[in-house]
Design an enzyme around this catalytic site. Sequence first.
Site, PDB file in Angstrom:
ATOM      1  N   HIS A  77     -16.568 -73.643  27.998  1.00 19.77           N
ATOM      2  CA  HIS A  77     -17.084 -74.126  26.713  1.00 19.77           C
ATOM      3  C   HIS A  77     -16.998 -73.027  25.670  1.00 19.77           C
ATOM      4  CE1 HIS A  77     -20.990 -72.097  26.100  1.00 19.77           C
ATOM      5  NE2 HIS A  77     -21.016 -72.014  27.412  1.00 19.77           N
ATOM      6  N   CYS A  78     -17.068 -73.446  24.412  1.00 16.25           N
ATOM      7  CA  CYS A  78     -17.096 -72.526  23.276  1.00 16.25           C
ATOM      8  C   CYS A  78     -18.069 -73.111  22.264  1.00 16.25           C
ATOM      9  CB  CYS A  78     -15.697 -72.328  22.697  1.00 16.25           C
ATOM     10  SG  CYS A  78     -14.950 -73.837  22.032  1.00 16.25           S
ATOM     11  N   ARG A  79     -17.830 -72.894  20.999  1.00 16.35           N
ATOM     12  CA  ARG A  79     -18.726 -73.425  19.975  1.00 16.35           C
ATOM     13  C   ARG A  79     -18.536 -74.927  19.795  1.00 16.35           C
ATOM     14  NH1 ARG A  79     -18.122 -74.260  14.492  1.00 16.35           N
ATOM     15  NH2 ARG A  79     -20.067 -74.272  13.311  1.00 16.35           N
TER      16      ARG A  79
ATOM     17  N   VAL B 137     -21.092 -75.794  22.415  1.00  8.88           N
ATOM     18  CA  VAL B 137     -22.497 -75.465  22.198  1.00  8.88           C
ATOM     19  C   VAL B 137     -23.113 -76.331  21.094  1.00  8.88           C
ATOM     20  CG1 VAL B 137     -24.048 -73.622  21.395  1.00  8.88           C
ATOM     21  CG2 VAL B 137     -22.322 -73.128  23.097  1.00  8.88           C
TER      22      VAL B 137
END
Length: 103
Positions: free
Chosen positions: A64-66, A93
């Site tokens: 995952h990332c932003r 996120v």
Amino acid sequence: METITVQQLKEKIDNGEKVNLIDCREPAEYEEYNIGGTLIPLGNIQNGDLGPLEGKQDEEIVIHCRSGKRSAAACLYLDSQGFKKTVNVEGGVLAWRDAFEAE
């Protein structure tokens, strides 16, 4: 590359499933807010600096990332390096916070 929603990810975590969760954001973003994944910035992944992913080519890797864009790039890179089951967290996120911060 497969995808997973934040709800599906939280269910896996809540059920005690083993999850190789990788956060591919930058260290400052990780320090500000994280959901417990192992930090490996996208640049490191693309440079082949895989750290804790070494030897896990046959395991499910959830990234995952932003928002889901960098993690998609990380999944595609890992796929090209022989990883067999990469999973991108849809919405990253931002989606996690939207779904669970109000609880």
